[in-house]
Design a protein around this motif. Structure first.
Motif, PDB file in Angstrom:
ATOM      1  N   ARG A   1       0.855  -0.919   0.176  1.00  0.00           N
ATOM      2  CA  ARG A   1       0.213   0.076  -0.159  1.00  0.00           C
ATOM      3  C   ARG A   1       1.291   1.432  -0.266  1.00  0.00           C
ATOM      4  O   ARG A   1       0.749   2.407  -1.030  1.00  0.00           O
ATOM      5  CB  ARG A   1      -0.923   0.101   1.107  1.00  0.00           C
ATOM      6  CG  ARG A   1      -1.943   1.185   1.211  1.00  0.00           C
ATOM      7  CD  ARG A   1      -2.719   0.945   2.515  1.00  0.00           C
ATOM      8  NE  ARG A   1      -3.357  -0.221   2.155  1.00  0.00           N
ATOM      9  CZ  ARG A   1      -4.957  -0.473   2.068  1.00  0.00           C
ATOM     10  NH1 ARG A   1      -5.374   0.292   1.053  1.00  0.00           N
ATOM     11  NH2 ARG A   1      -5.430  -1.748   1.573  1.00  0.00           N
ATOM     12  N   ILE A   2       1.709   1.017   0.763  1.00  0.00           N
ATOM     13  CA  ILE A   2       2.943   2.213   0.726  1.00  0.00           C
ATOM     14  C   ILE A   2       3.742   2.548  -0.391  1.00  0.00           C
ATOM     15  O   ILE A   2       3.837   3.730  -1.038  1.00  0.00           O
ATOM     16  CB  ILE A   2       4.075   2.379   2.088  1.00  0.00           C
ATOM     17  CG1 ILE A   2       3.276   2.233   3.345  1.00  0.00           C
ATOM     18  CG2 ILE A   2       5.129   3.192   2.112  1.00  0.00           C
ATOM     19  CD1 ILE A   2       4.022   2.270   5.111  1.00  0.00           C
ATOM     20  N   SER A   3       4.323   1.767  -0.768  1.00  0.00           N
ATOM     21  CA  SER A   3       5.076   1.326  -1.920  1.00  0.00           C
ATOM     22  C   SER A   3       5.025   1.539  -2.858  1.00  0.00           C
ATOM     23  O   SER A   3       4.781   2.088  -4.437  1.00  0.00           O
ATOM     24  CB  SER A   3       6.224  -0.028  -2.059  1.00  0.00           C
ATOM     25  OG  SER A   3       5.234  -1.120  -2.416  1.00  0.00           O
ATOM     26  N   ILE A   4       3.152   1.362  -3.346  1.00  0.00           N
ATOM     27  CA  ILE A   4       2.328   1.399  -4.842  1.00  0.00           C
ATOM     28  C   ILE A   4       2.600   3.026  -4.363  1.00  0.00           C
ATOM     29  O   ILE A   4       2.020   3.816  -5.552  1.00  0.00           O
ATOM     30  CB  ILE A   4       1.352   0.522  -4.574  1.00  0.00           C
ATOM     31  CG1 ILE A   4       0.632   0.872  -5.727  1.00  0.00           C
ATOM     32  CG2 ILE A   4       0.375   1.069  -3.320  1.00  0.00           C
ATOM     33  CD1 ILE A   4       1.363   0.373  -6.976  1.00  0.00           C
ATOM     34  N   HIS A   5       1.849   3.935  -3.259  1.00  0.00           N
ATOM     35  CA  HIS A   5       1.350   5.329  -3.658  1.00  0.00           C
ATOM     36  C   HIS A   5       3.175   5.777  -3.634  1.00  0.00           C
ATOM     37  O   HIS A   5       3.551   7.137  -4.995  1.00  0.00           O
ATOM     38  CB  HIS A   5       0.378   5.495  -2.343  1.00  0.00           C
ATOM     39  CG  HIS A   5      -0.523   5.601  -2.236  1.00  0.00           C
ATOM     40  ND1 HIS A   5      -1.404   3.979  -1.590  1.00  0.00           N
ATOM     41  CD2 HIS A   5      -1.716   5.872  -2.592  1.00  0.00           C
ATOM     42  CE1 HIS A   5      -2.066   4.123  -2.106  1.00  0.00           C
ATOM     43  NE2 HIS A   5      -2.544   5.312  -2.317  1.00  0.00           N
ATOM     44  N   VAL A   6       3.710   5.525  -3.249  1.00  0.00           N
ATOM     45  CA  VAL A   6       5.079   6.381  -3.833  1.00  0.00           C
ATOM     46  C   VAL A   6       5.880   5.961  -5.114  1.00  0.00           C
ATOM     47  O   VAL A   6       6.019   7.756  -5.605  1.00  0.00           O
ATOM     48  CB  VAL A   6       6.937   5.805  -3.038  1.00  0.00           C
ATOM     49  CG1 VAL A   6       7.608   6.130  -3.669  1.00  0.00           C
ATOM     50  CG2 VAL A   6       5.737   5.517  -1.320  1.00  0.00           C
ATOM     51  N   LEU A   7       5.505   4.495  -5.348  1.00  0.00           N
ATOM     52  CA  LEU A   7       5.549   4.673  -6.857  1.00  0.00           C
ATOM     53  C   LEU A   7       4.643   5.372  -8.193  1.00  0.00           C
ATOM     54  O   LEU A   7       5.183   6.034  -8.765  1.00  0.00           O
ATOM     55  CB  LEU A   7       5.300   3.182  -7.400  1.00  0.00           C
ATOM     56  CG  LEU A   7       5.694   2.689  -8.760  1.00  0.00           C
ATOM     57  CD1 LEU A   7       6.899   3.356  -9.516  1.00  0.00           C
ATOM     58  CD2 LEU A   7       5.463   1.336  -9.463  1.00  0.00           C
ATOM     59  N   LEU A   8       3.575   5.878  -7.932  1.00  0.00           N
ATOM     60  CA  LEU A   8       2.520   6.045  -8.413  1.00  0.00           C
ATOM     61  C   LEU A   8       2.973   8.250  -8.238  1.00  0.00           C
ATOM     62  O   LEU A   8       2.406   8.324  -9.713  1.00  0.00           O
ATOM     63  CB  LEU A   8       0.923   5.999  -8.619  1.00  0.00           C
ATOM     64  CG  LEU A   8       0.466   4.699  -8.962  1.00  0.00           C
ATOM     65  CD1 LEU A   8      -0.872   4.432  -8.253  1.00  0.00           C
ATOM     66  CD2 LEU A   8       0.160   4.240  -9.813  1.00  0.00           C
ATOM     67  N   THR A   9       2.972   8.051  -7.318  1.00  0.00           N
ATOM     68  CA  THR A   9       3.625   9.931  -7.330  1.00  0.00           C
ATOM     69  C   THR A   9       4.992   9.984  -8.070  1.00  0.00           C
ATOM     70  O   THR A   9       4.702  11.118  -7.938  1.00  0.00           O
ATOM     71  CB  THR A   9       3.944   9.485  -5.382  1.00  0.00           C
ATOM     72  OG1 THR A   9       2.593   9.406  -4.997  1.00  0.00           O
ATOM     73  CG2 THR A   9       3.911  10.929  -5.414  1.00  0.00           C
ATOM     74  N   LEU A  10       5.543   9.217  -8.677  1.00  0.00           N
ATOM     75  CA  LEU A  10       6.732   9.222  -8.455  1.00  0.00           C
ATOM     76  C   LEU A  10       6.486   9.572 -10.043  1.00  0.00           C
ATOM     77  O   LEU A  10       7.142   9.754 -11.429  1.00  0.00           O
ATOM     78  CB  LEU A  10       7.816   9.207  -8.660  1.00  0.00           C
ATOM     79  CG  LEU A  10       8.743   8.922  -9.114  1.00  0.00           C
ATOM     80  CD1 LEU A  10      10.183  10.342  -9.133  1.00  0.00           C
ATOM     81  CD2 LEU A  10      10.210   7.753  -8.855  1.00  0.00           C
ATOM     82  N   ALA A  11       5.708   8.049 -11.282  1.00  0.00           N
ATOM     83  CA  ALA A  11       5.502   7.921 -12.088  1.00  0.00           C
ATOM     84  C   ALA A  11       5.295   8.963 -12.953  1.00  0.00           C
ATOM     85  O   ALA A  11       6.140   9.458 -13.778  1.00  0.00           O
ATOM     86  CB  ALA A  11       5.035   6.615 -12.029  1.00  0.00           C
TER      87      ALA A  11
END
Length: 589
Positions: free
Chosen positions: A293-303
């Motif tokens: 949950r944390i890592s996917i939000h961080v990734l989408l925030t950067l993508a």
């Protein structure tokens, strides 16, 4: 090469368009399945089947679409639908592969059948081995199906129920489209890997890695990786999207830096790409160690910002007239639109499973083909420029070859003169100007071989100044050096034949090689030399000085097997016998 490249790009584009229209036709055909009457409820607490089955305290709401989408949520969702009896086998299908826990309870008249699904469960536990979640509905059976779903990913449950024949036909069409897509990615990865091996250009290697990592991301998104590549790895299934997504952004930033040569054009933009690469590495660590949950939000925030930044870089260089920036910008613009659509779908802003699942597939496929084309064209242009530069260089080289050859000849002559001078100094005694001991050792060997071949005599004189240490101690080394120089001059004046060689052997000791000279002739030469030195004083700064010398004479008898060592030893022993017996004399062996 360019014709072949254009052909490859055209084939890839046709295959991707085939994929797009194939899945589009599939997505626009809801009438192929049964219409479902679906009800749902959400709960912050985990519930059991008993909590929701025939319980008046819970409130069910009708689902307006068969494509349930609630975005990212920590709530648990329950779904209920009634299944009527049919005369043929059917399959109930949940077309989203990233649900962590999906429990299905089929309540029939006599019993309850339970299916524990989800990508946190072993793959081979699934009743039907597909990349998503499917359960069989045998003919003639009816009941009520309850679902409970929890996930750290986006809460999406696109439900459909088709006949078994329709279901597997649809699956076959999807696999065909996915096979075309991943086949194009694999071809591009291998093609650019061969380009890297052949050219050693880093951008080819980075782009090959980028393509492979993007393929891993898409395999994770579609559940195909869990089905075909890592069915036993629940860790990789859980972490695949953040890991492959981070690696994709990392290699994209490094590839853009190499492709666009930002170091030569704009260092500020280059620093931005390095920042993007650093953030991608950070998201990689988050993806490995943090929850999904944390890592996917961080990734989408950067993508999305990362793709937007690459688009800005391309647009800036396009405006500056950079030849490859146009296709680069179009490629990243295509990917940016698909990534933004995918991100909005995951966040629940766009309620379209088709956009989420397939828009990024088409957009990324076109982007990968365009970037591979740009890379190949750029390399071809660079190669042409290098050939032209090489041709210009060869012409300039040919124009100046005569001048350089002339300069080289002059330098060679000067070098030969210098080498001759160095060789002379290497064999010359710096004080007396005579040959030194090294030259003596070489020449005695040469004269020995010559005498042996011609059967001619060879004599050696060893000459030593008597009481020379006393001269140095009484009058000083400067006067001693003048006497050594005077002695050298007298030796050279006495040994006038072309074959005579006079050397300073060391200190106050000299050696005279007399080729083609018998012992009697050598002894007569030595007697004259001793008499001359005794009778004629040496002029020095402190006045005339009288000295005497001792001489040892030996002849080489090559026929008896003597060597130069025997000759030198014999002459040396004769010299020291002359010194022991009173000096100022000649002794022969």
């Amino acid at each position: 090469m360019m014709r072949w490249l254009y052909g490859l790009f055209g084939v890839g584009l046709v295959l991707l368009l085939t994929l797009w229209f194939g899945v589009n036709a599939q997505a626009e055909a809801p009438q192929a399945g049964d219409e479902l009457d679906i009800w749902y409820l959400s709960s912050e607490q985990q519930l059991t089947l008993a909590d929701v089955y025939d319980n008046d305290s819970v409130t069910w709401e009708p689902l307006q679409s068969q494509r349930a989408s609630f975005g990212y949520t920590k709530d648990e969702y329950w779904f209920r639908l009634s299944i009527d009896s049919a005369s043929y086998d059917r399959v109930l299908h949940v077309g989203y592969p990233l649900i962590d826990y999906l429990n299905l309870y089929w309540v029939k008249a006599n019993d309850i059948t339970t299916y524990k699904l989800g990508d946190r469960q072993p793959y081979y536990q699934r009743p039907i081995l597909t990349s998503e979640f499917s359960v069989p509905i045998p003919a003639g059976q009816a009941g009520v199906m309850y679902f409970s779903a929890r996930t750290e990913s986006s809460m999406r449950l696109p439900l459909s129920m088709r006949s078994e024949t329709q279901f597997f036909d649809t699956q076959m069409q999807k696999r065909l489209a996915e096979g075309i897509y991943f086949g194009v990615l694999l071809c591009m990865a291998v093609y650019n890997l061969f380009g890297f091996v052949a050219s050693r250009e880093p951008e080819f290697g980075l782009y090959s890695l980028y393509t492979l990592f993007f393929g891993g991301l898409m395999l994770s998104l579609d559940g195909l990786g869990f089905r075909y590549l890592w069915p036993e790895s629940l860790f990789l299934q859980d972490k695949g999207i953040p890991i492959f997504g981070s690696l994709t952004l990392l290699t994209a930033a490094l590839f853009a830096y190499q492709l666009l040569r930002l170091k030569q054009y704009r260092r500020t933009l280059a620093r931005g790409l390095f920042i993007m690469a650093g953030l991608s590495f950070f998201t990689l660590l988050v993806g490995i160690f943090a929850s999904y949950r944390i890592s996917i939000h961080v990734l989408l925030t950067l993508a999305a910002p990362g793709c937007l930044y690459l688009l800005i870089v391309g647009a800036y260089l396009w405006r500056k007239g950079f030849v490859y920036a146009r296709m680069f910008t179009i490629a990243w613009g295509t990917l940016l639109l698909s990534v933004m659509a995918n991100s909005l779908g995951y966040l629940g802003v766009i309620d379209s499973m088709f956009i989420q699942r397939h828009a990024i597939m088409l957009g990324s496929g076109i982007e990968i083909l365009l970037l591979s084309w740009v890379l190949a064209v750029r390399y071809n242009e660079q190669r042409r420029e290098k050939l032209e530069a090489q041709q210009r260089y060869n012409e300039e080289l040919e124009g100046s070859v005569e001048e350089r050859t002339f300069e080289l000849q002059i330098a060679l002559r000067e070098l030969q003169d210098v080498n001759a001078e160095l060789e002379k100094r290497n064999y010359e005694d710096s004080l007396t100007g005579l040959y030194n001991r090294r030259y003596f050792s070489q020449q005695i060997e040469k004269e020995y071989r010559r005498a042996y071949r011609s059967k001619r005599p060879l004599s050696l004189l060893m000459v030593d100044i008597d009481h020379f240490k006393k001269v140095n101690d009484t009058h000083g080394h400067f006067i001693g050096d003048q006497i050594l120089k005077g002695m050298a001059d007298r030796l050279k004046d006495s040994a006038k034949r072309p074959g005579d060689i006079v050397c300073r052997y060391g200190g106050e000791e000299f050696a005279v090689i007399l080729a083609d000279c018998s012992q009697a002739q050598a002894e007569a030469f030595a007697d004259r030399l001793v008499t001359q030195v005794r009778s004629q004083p040496f002029e020095t700064d402190s006045g005339a000085r009288h000295i005497t010398i001792s001489v040892g004479v030996a002849e080489l008898n090559s026929q008896s097997g003597q060597s130069t060592e025997h000759l030198f030893k014999a002459a040396d022993e004769a010299l020291y016998r002359a010194k022991r017996e009173g000096r100022d004399q000649v002794v022969t062996v």
